[in-house]
Design an enzyme around this catalytic site. Structure first.
Site, PDB file in Angstrom:
ATOM      1  CB  CYS A   9      -7.300   5.043   0.785  1.00 16.72           C
ATOM      2  SG  CYS A   9      -7.170   4.588   2.123  1.00 16.72           S
ATOM      3  CB  CYS A  11      -4.496   3.536   0.711  1.00 16.57           C
ATOM      4  SG  CYS A  11      -5.647   2.727   0.787  1.00 16.57           S
TER       5      CYS A  11
END
Length: 147
Positions: A69, A72
């Site tokens: 991600c 993230c």
């Protein structure tokens, strides 16, 4: 003297009793002798997650994330900065939802990164999306002041 708080060790998962007025004094685990607060987010697996959330007397901030991600990874250094300012009043942890899919499913994580704040074993707040350190701090403090 205040009532001791239960603090779960980030290294061996032993539950320690620490007087609240001594949290800022670098308490160590009675079992493994390592520091109870490291200034870094604690990576938790499925096996360790429940113990940290349910047995800790301090709030637990969880970053649900995954290695693939992009947002993230962008938020990770900000989350680490926020950790240094939140500890020892709050336990800051990370859960890789790719490696621990059961936790993501149990908590109905639909997007990542998602921050969730737990107190007394119960989720009290949730926020999806990447944030910088100041926004993380403001979000956490805003929700704790309502408790």
């Amino acid at each position: 003297m205040t009532t001791p708080l239960h603090i779960v060790c980030p290294h061996c998962d032993a539950v320690n009793r620490v007087p609240s007025e001594r949290l800022g004094e670098g308490p160590t685990c009675g079992k493994c002798q390592f520091e109870l607060f490291t200034g870094k987010p604690v990576d938790l697996s499925s096996a360790r997650f429940l113990k940290h959330v349910e047995r800790s007397d301090i709030p637990v901030l969880v970053d649900f994330w995954a290695p693939w991600c992009g947002p993230c990874r962008t938020m990770a250094p900000f989350y680490a900065q926020a950790t240094q300012r939140l500890e020892p009043r709050i336990r800051v942890v990370k859960v890789d939802t790719e490696a621990n899919q059961d936790i993501g499913a149990r908590h109905a994580i639909r997007s990542i990164p998602t921050l969730a704040l737990f107190r007394g074993g119960r989720e009290v707040a949730r926020q999806a999306g990447a944030m910088d350190a100041n926004n993380i701090l403001a979000w956490v403090q805003g929700h704790l002041s309502r408790q």
